[in-house]
Structures are given as structure tokens and as C-alpha cells.
Design a protein around this motif. Structure first.
Motif, short mmCIF file in Angstrom:
data_model
loop_
_atom_site.label_atom_id
_atom_site.label_comp_id
_atom_site.label_asym_id
_atom_site.label_seq_id
_atom_site.Cartn_x
_atom_site.Cartn_y
_atom_site.Cartn_z
N ASN A 89 5.34 8.37 2.83
CA ASN A 89 4.34 8.49 1.76
C ASN A 89 4.30 9.86 1.06
N THR A 93 7.39 10.18 -1.08
CA THR A 93 7.32 9.27 -2.22
C THR A 93 6.50 9.90 -3.35
N ASN A 151 -6.51 5.04 -4.68
CA ASN A 151 -7.13 5.15 -3.37
C ASN A 151 -6.14 4.89 -2.23
N SER A 152 -4.88 4.55 -2.57
CA SER A 152 -3.89 4.28 -1.51
C SER A 152 -3.45 5.60 -0.88
N ALA A 153 -2.74 5.48 0.24
CA ALA A 153 -2.25 6.70 0.91
C ALA A 153 -1.32 7.45 -0.03
N VAL A 154 -0.39 6.73 -0.67
CA VAL A 154 0.54 7.41 -1.59
C VAL A 154 -0.26 8.03 -2.74
N ARG A 200 -10.10 0.27 -7.93
CA ARG A 200 -10.93 -0.92 -8.14
C ARG A 200 -12.40 -0.56 -7.94
N ARG A 237 -16.12 -0.81 -6.58
CA ARG A 237 -16.56 -1.06 -5.20
C ARG A 237 -17.98 -0.55 -5.06
N VAL A 239 0.58 -1.52 -8.18
CA VAL A 239 -0.27 -2.71 -8.21
C VAL A 239 0.37 -3.87 -8.99
N TYR A 295 6.48 1.42 -7.73
CA TYR A 295 6.91 1.63 -6.34
C TYR A 295 6.26 0.64 -5.38
N MET A 303 1.08 -4.36 -4.98
CA MET A 303 -0.03 -4.79 -4.12
C MET A 303 -0.73 -6.06 -4.62
N PHE A 331 11.05 2.68 -8.24
CA PHE A 331 11.24 3.83 -7.35
C PHE A 331 11.27 3.30 -5.92
N TRP A 332 12.30 3.69 -5.18
CA TRP A 332 12.38 3.32 -3.75
C TRP A 332 12.89 4.54 -2.99
N VAL A 333 12.02 5.13 -2.19
CA VAL A 333 12.35 6.38 -1.51
C VAL A 333 13.58 6.21 -0.61
N1 LIG Z 1 8.82 2.23 -3.10
C1 LIG Z 1 8.66 3.16 -2.17
O1 LIG Z 1 9.52 3.99 -1.91
C2 LIG Z 1 7.37 3.15 -1.41
C3 LIG Z 1 7.06 4.19 -0.52
C4 LIG Z 1 5.80 4.18 0.10
C5 LIG Z 1 4.92 3.15 -0.14
N2 LIG Z 1 5.30 2.12 -0.99
C6 LIG Z 1 4.39 1.01 -1.33
O2 LIG Z 1 3.27 1.58 -1.96
C7 LIG Z 1 2.17 0.71 -1.80
C8 LIG Z 1 1.00 1.53 -1.27
O3 LIG Z 1 1.32 1.95 0.04
P1 LIG Z 1 0.25 2.76 0.92
O4 LIG Z 1 0.78 2.93 2.31
O5 LIG Z 1 -0.15 3.95 0.15
O6 LIG Z 1 -0.93 1.66 0.91
P2 LIG Z 1 -2.44 1.70 1.41
O7 LIG Z 1 -2.85 3.08 1.78
O8 LIG Z 1 -2.57 0.60 2.39
O9 LIG Z 1 -3.23 1.32 0.06
C9 LIG Z 1 -3.14 0.07 -0.56
C10 LIG Z 1 -3.68 0.22 -1.98
O10 LIG Z 1 -3.46 -0.98 -2.69
C11 LIG Z 1 -4.69 -1.35 -3.36
N3 LIG Z 1 -4.68 -2.80 -3.49
C12 LIG Z 1 -4.51 -3.71 -2.52
N4 LIG Z 1 -4.54 -4.96 -3.04
C13 LIG Z 1 -4.74 -4.82 -4.37
C14 LIG Z 1 -4.89 -5.73 -5.44
N5 LIG Z 1 -4.82 -7.04 -5.26
N6 LIG Z 1 -5.11 -5.22 -6.68
C15 LIG Z 1 -5.20 -3.89 -6.88
N7 LIG Z 1 -5.06 -2.98 -5.89
C16 LIG Z 1 -4.84 -3.44 -4.65
C17 LIG Z 1 -5.78 -0.84 -2.44
O11 LIG Z 1 -6.94 -0.71 -3.19
P3 LIG Z 1 -8.39 -0.90 -2.55
O12 LIG Z 1 -8.74 0.42 -1.95
O13 LIG Z 1 -9.22 -1.26 -3.73
O14 LIG Z 1 -8.29 -2.02 -1.56
C18 LIG Z 1 -5.18 0.50 -2.02
O15 LIG Z 1 -5.40 1.47 -3.02
C19 LIG Z 1 2.63 -0.41 -0.88
O16 LIG Z 1 3.04 -1.49 -1.69
C20 LIG Z 1 3.84 0.21 -0.19
O17 LIG Z 1 4.76 -0.77 0.28
C21 LIG Z 1 6.48 2.12 -1.62
#
Ligand SMILES: NC(=O)c1ccc[n+]([C@@H]2O[C@H](COP(=O)([O-])OP(=O)(O)OC[C@H]3O[C@@H](n4cnc5c(N)ncnc54)[C@H](OP(=O)(O)O)[C@@H]3O)[C@@H](O)[C@H]2O)c1
Length: 383
Positions: free
Chosen positions: A169, A172, A196-199, A219, A221, A272, A293, A296, A318-320
Motif C-alpha cells: 500500500n 502503491t 478512506n481506504s488504506a492506499v 462515501r 456516512r 472504485v 488501481y 471496489m 496501475f499495478w504495483v
Molecule cells: N493495483 C495495485 O497495485 C494495488 C495495490 C494496493 C491496493 N490495490 C487495491 O486498492 C483497493 C483499496 O485497497 P485497500 O487495501 O486500501 O482497501 P481498504 O483499506 O480495505 O479500503 C477499501 C475502500 O473501498 C471503499 N469501497 C468499498 N466498497 C465500495 C463501493 N461499493 N463503492 C465505493 N467505495 C467502496 C471503502 O469505502 P468505505 O470506507 O466507504 O467503505 C474504502 O475506502 C483494493 O481494490 C485493492 O485491491 C491495488
């Protein structure tokens, strides 16, 4: 993939009577739901007969990430090879991509690692859901352990959580903000959904550290004000809701924010998809770039034709994993920056629930971790 076969012996072997490390790993032979296909495999590591380049490590912690689950299900493009290296009856694959290990023993030709060092796997698909591993020094990248940070005069050492979750994360977020476009510090802006996600939280912090202005879309809340405040404290310049993002009128507000700094809104980060991706893409100025990337919402990315034709908009993925697969130099450089910020106390990690392995069934523990990861990030720790 692993140069470990000769030093790993099944527990039934007579050699086991000598003193050896008893290890456990979570494996699968067939793809499927983790609750159906994961099993614990026990094996011994003969640490008295290391080859000169070999290293024995013990796991300190490994998280459960969404991509780990997708790999087990067989729906993630990058997968570990199924191998007989663990001395299983059928070829089996190890689970887990991220984690931090501590070096227990090194072969007599290893000069870049020493007992007590903290290391992470140098490649993805190493298999971090295990108690120990036997590899070669090139399988690992060294991180400073807390004693080393202290003796190097750093403000603080890495926590277990920071070290175990450093390779996905934070990298990324940093790479999306720095590798493709040059944002002018103090002037230019980026916009991201999933703020609000970790990334997203790492991106806001990296934005603050590099002096980039940012807009985080979240979103609506019940505790919206609290979440806004938290994200602003991390570094988001502005936090808006998906309703704001979807509204044409709100576009004027964003334009005036950007005008105030004399820069441009150049980059959008999309995890998203669906209408949310349309909203952030529309906010970009001419020649903007959107990096997707994650997906969701499970909805496709929707881009109006006019953005491509009249604003020369670019949408890219983007894919790390792919970016860093053959670029160890970029990986080391990025890791170095993230470590420095952690050691200076300038970057906060995404919190996780820590669950300690009690010596029983390791696969069951990760299966429970997968279930619990719906409530937040789970980190399995080892004594
Ligand atoms: N491509 C890459 O290299 C790479 C690297 C790292 C992560 N990722 C991807 O990045 C994404 C986030 O990862 P993370 O670990 O940061 O996730 P996380 O901390 O679990 O956060 C998930 C996020 O998605 C939102 N979300 C979930 N369902 C949704 C919906 N239906 N509509 C809108 N928002 C929604 C959540 O919002 P709420 O707070 O409102 O629930 C939250 O902000 C994942 O898809 C992960 O696979 C990709």
C-alpha cells in the motif's frame, strides 16, 4: 522457485531425530474458497547444513490482504507456482505475499544479511503465511530493525505492522503520485476516490509530505465530519463526498480551489470505478491522467467520450506488482523513502488487528483472519 528442497525434510524423515527447526506453512493444492482449500503443512528445516548462500528466517508477522484471498480463489493474475518443494504429496502453493521475517541463521558465504536482521521477500508470491523459511539471501530485502534504527540515530524504528505491510500500500500510493506525472509542489492537485481506504490514506500523507494539494472523495456516512477531520489531519487538502463528486455545480468549487494555488488538477487515482470514476475524471484539467488501481464498486470505469476528445484525457491502469517485478532499483528507492518517513515519524501506517499465533493450526488462524478482514486489516504475529 525456492532453492530449498534439499534442506527441507518431511517430519516423518529419520533425519528429523537430529535437532532441526519444525516449521509450519499454509498451503493449497487446488484453488477454491480459503475455508475449503487451505491446510497446514508441517516440515523440518535442517539449519545445521546450510549451503553458503542460504538463510533461515522466522516470521514476525504477515497480513491478510485482498489479493492473498483472490490468489487462493484463483482469480488473481499473479499466482505462486505449485511446487513439491515442501515435500507434500501433490504440488502445493504457499499463501501470503507480504510479511516481515527475522534472520535466524546465515550460510558462511552470506555477507549482506546477519542474524537478527529484519527482512521482507524480494519478490511477490513468496509465501509469508508460515512460521519459518529457508531461502537464499537474494530472496530477501533487508529493513532496519528497531535496534539498528536506534543506533543509526533515527527518531524511531519501524513497528511490526509497518514492516509487515510496507511492500504494497505505501509503495502503491507513492509510485502513483511520483512515477507518471510531475506535480508542481504547492501548486498542483490530485483527486482520489476511496479516500478512506488504506492506499487513500497513504496517498493523502505522501501528498502532504511532497507538498501536493489533494481532494479525497469518500462515501457519505453517519460520522462524516469525524472521518473528514481525520483525513484532513493526515494531509488531504479537501475532503468531499461522492454526492459532491457527482454534482456538476460542485465542479465550480473545485475550480476555485485549484485557481487559488495557481496550479492544475492533473492526476486522478481511482480504486472504485463506476460513477465515482466518471466524477473524478471530469474534475481533471486538460491533459489529465487517471490511474485505476482497484475496482471496489465492481462497476466498470465510465469515461465520457468528450473528455478524451476535447480534454486529451488519459485513462491508464496501475499495478504495483507489474511495475516493480523487474525493477528492483525503483523498489529499493521507494522503500528507502517510505522507511525514512516511518523512522522520522512523518508517516502513519494503516492500523490492523494483531492476532498472535498460538502454535496450533496455522491454516485455521488465517482462515479466521480472512473472515475477520471484512471488519478491518488483520495481522498475524508470531512470538
Ligand atoms: N493495483 C495495485 O497495485 C494495488 C495495490 C494496493 C491496493 N490495490 C487495491 O486498492 C483497493 C483499496 O485497497 P485497500 O487495501 O486500501 O482497501 P481498504 O483499506 O480495505 O479500503 C477499501 C475502500 O473501498 C471503499 N469501497 C468499498 N466498497 C465500495 C463501493 N461499493 N463503492 C465505493 N467505495 C467502496 C471503502 O469505502 P468505505 O470506507 O466507504 O467503505 C474504502 O475506502 C483494493 O481494490 C485493492 O485491491 C491495488
Amino acid at each position: 522457485m525456492f532453492a530449498i528442497r534439499r534442506s527441507i525434510v518431511p517430519l516423518t524423515s529419520s533425519i528429523f531425530k537430529r535437532s532441526m527447526i519444525t516449521a509450519q506453512a499454509v498451503l493449497y493444492t487446488e484453488h477454491g474458497e480459503p475455508s475449503d482449500v487451505l491446510f497446514t503443512h508441517k516440515f523440518s528445516i535442517d539449519d545445521d547444513n546450510l549451503k553458503s548462500d542460504q538463510v533461515v528466517v522466522k516470521t514476525l508477522a504477515s497480513p491478510v490482504n485482498p489479493s492473498d484471498i483472490n490468489q487462493i480463489q484463483g482469480v488473481y493474475p499473479s499466482k505462486p507456482e505449485k511446487t513439491l518443494d515442501f515435500d507434500t504429496e501433490k504440488p502445493a502453493a504457499p499463501c501470503g505475499n507480504e510479511g516481515v521475517f527475522q534472520v535466524l541463521k546465515v550460510g558462511n558465504g552470506v555477507s549482506d544479511l546477519a542474524v537478527g536482521d529484519w527482512v521482507i521477500p524480494s519478490q511477490v508470491n513468496y509465501g509469508t503465511w508460515r512460521t519459518h523459511a529457508l531461502g537464499t539471501s537474494s530472496d530477501f530485502i533487508k529493513l532496519p530493525n528497531p535496534d539498528q534504527s536506534k543506533s543509526n540515530g533515527k527518531k524511531q524504528g519501524l513497528s511490526i505492522n509497518q514492516a509487515a505491510t510496507i511492500s504494497v500500500n505505501p509503495l502503491t500510493a507513492y509510485l502513483m503520485l511520483t512515477h507518471y506525472l510531475k506535480l508542481a509542489p504547492g501548486k498542483d492537485w490530485f483527486i482520489q476516490n476511496g479516500g478512506n481506504s488504506a492506499v487513500g490514506k497513504y496517498a493523502s500523507q505522501v501528498g502532504r509530505l511532497l507538498n501536493f494539494n489533494s481532494i479525497s472523495v469518500i462515501r457519505d456516512r453517519p460520522d462524516l465530519d469525524e472521518v473528514k477531520k481525520e483525513l484532513e489531519q493526515l494531509g488531504a487538502t479537501q475532503v468531499i463526498t461522492e454526492e459532491d463528486n457527482a454534482s456538476k455545480e460542485f465542479g465550480g468549487q473545485i475550480k476555485s480551489w485549484v485557481k487559488e494555488t495557481g496550479g492544475e488538477l492533473k492526476l486522478a487515482l481511482n480504486c472504485v470505478g463506476g460513477k465515482s470514476s466518471t466524477g473524478i475524471a471530469r474534475k481533471l484539467g486538460n491533459n489529465g491522467l487517471m490511474l485505476t488501481y482497484g475496482g471496489m464498486s465492481k462497476q466498470p470505469v465510465i469515461i465520457p467520450t468528450s473528455l478524451h476528445i476535447f480534454k486529451n484525457f488519459t485513462s491508464a491502469g496501475f499495478w504495483v506488482t507489474e511495475l516493480l517485478k523487474n525493477n528492483q532499483e525503483l523498489k529499493s528507492k521507494t522503500l528507502k523513502q517510505i522507511i525514512e518517513w516511518y523512522e522520522n515519524g512523518e508517516l502513519k501506517d494503516a492500523p490492523s488487528t494483531h492476532v498472535e499465533f498460538d502454535g496450533n493450526d496455522l491454516a485455521k488462524l488465517y482462515q479466521q483472519g480472512i473472515t475477520d478482514s471484512k471488519k478491518g486489516k488483520q495481522l498475524i504475529t508470531y512470538k
